[in-house]
Design a protein around this motif. Structure first.
Motif, PDB file in Angstrom:
ATOM      1  N   THR A 160      -0.397   0.851 -13.081  1.00  0.00           N
ATOM      2  CA  THR A 160      -1.451   1.019 -12.081  1.00  0.00           C
ATOM      3  C   THR A 160      -2.438  -0.140 -12.089  1.00  0.00           C
ATOM      4  O   THR A 160      -2.646  -0.773 -11.041  1.00  0.00           O
TER       5      THR A 160
ATOM      6  N   ILE B 190       1.126   1.293  -4.193  1.00  0.00           N
ATOM      7  CA  ILE B 190      -0.109   2.010  -4.517  1.00  0.00           C
ATOM      8  C   ILE B 190       0.046   3.510  -4.285  1.00  0.00           C
ATOM      9  O   ILE B 190      -0.232   4.323  -5.167  1.00  0.00           O
TER      10      ILE B 190
ATOM     11  N   VAL C 135       0.835  -1.207   0.000  1.00  0.00           N
ATOM     12  CA  VAL C 135       0.000   0.000   0.000  1.00  0.00           C
ATOM     13  C   VAL C 135       0.867   1.255   0.000  1.00  0.00           C
ATOM     14  O   VAL C 135       0.640   2.185  -0.788  1.00  0.00           O
TER      15      VAL C 135
ATOM     16  N   ASN D 282      -0.707  -3.351 -10.840  1.00  0.00           N
ATOM     17  CA  ASN D 282      -0.485  -3.387  -9.397  1.00  0.00           C
ATOM     18  C   ASN D 282      -1.783  -3.543  -8.616  1.00  0.00           C
ATOM     19  O   ASN D 282      -1.800  -4.187  -7.567  1.00  0.00           O
ATOM     20  N   LEU D 283      -2.872  -2.972  -9.100  1.00  0.00           N
ATOM     21  CA  LEU D 283      -4.166  -3.157  -8.425  1.00  0.00           C
ATOM     22  C   LEU D 283      -4.635  -4.607  -8.518  1.00  0.00           C
ATOM     23  O   LEU D 283      -5.161  -5.160  -7.548  1.00  0.00           O
TER      24      LEU D 283
ATOM     25  N   PHE E 130      -2.519  -6.599  -6.168  1.00  0.00           N
ATOM     26  CA  PHE E 130      -2.967  -6.348  -4.805  1.00  0.00           C
ATOM     27  C   PHE E 130      -4.217  -7.178  -4.485  1.00  0.00           C
ATOM     28  O   PHE E 130      -4.308  -7.804  -3.429  1.00  0.00           O
TER      29      PHE E 130
END
Length: 168
Positions: A140, A107, A103, A143-144, A147
């Motif tokens: 982005t 992120i 995080v 990575n989301l 996650f």
């Protein structure tokens, strides 16, 4: 089993992707073997190349390196999975630290970089802005998704995964 499967597992370690307890890995982008694992290093080479060659945006490039702090815990997670230590305190502790560093260093860093790029778009040459925007547009969502997979794999086990673990 040790030959091909172990080689496959090491390739997962090197490509920054989490494995689920069942051994399947990837973040949905890997239809072509190695496609995502080569995407990130090539992006890094282009972005850092621009910073070095132009002697500009070095701070931006250094901030991008913060993402790699989380890679330590992603790799440790993969090693613990390969060693079949997923039910240990060490694995659980690493999962928590991994999530926290994810995080903060992935992120939040990518969000800051995207915001900076957007706010400074008039001050950045169009070609450099295009490279940065494409890089952020790729990294982005990647990575989301990663996650989400980490959360699902380490914290929200499905009833199918729980049943499979009971059978083992």
């Amino acid at each position: 089993l040790p030959g091909m499967r172990q080689g496959r597992r090491w390739s997962h370690l090197l490509s920054h992707r989490p494995s689920e307890p069942g051994g399947s890995a990837g973040c949905g982008f890997n239809q072509v073997p190695g496609s995502v694992s080569l995407l990130s290093p090539s992006q890094v080479i282009v972005c850092f190349g621009i910073a070095v060659l132009l002697h500009q945006y070095v701070g931006f490039a250094l901030v991008a390196l913060l993402v790699e702090i989380n890679s330590i815990f992603l790799h440790l997670r993969q090693i613990l999975l390969m060693a079949n230590l997923m039910h240990t305190t060490c694995y659980r502790l690493n999962s928590i630290v991994n999530l926290g560093t994810y995080v903060v260093f992935r992120i939040a860093t990518l969000a800051w970089m995207t915001r900076w790029l957007f706010l400074n778009r008039e001050n950045v040459p169009p070609a450099t802005y295009a490279v940065g925007t494409v890089g952020m547009a790729i990294m982005t969502p990647m990575n989301l998704i990663l996650f989400y997979r980490l959360l699902r794999s380490d914290f929200f086990k499905s009833s199918r995964d729980v049943q499979r673990e009971k059978e083992e």
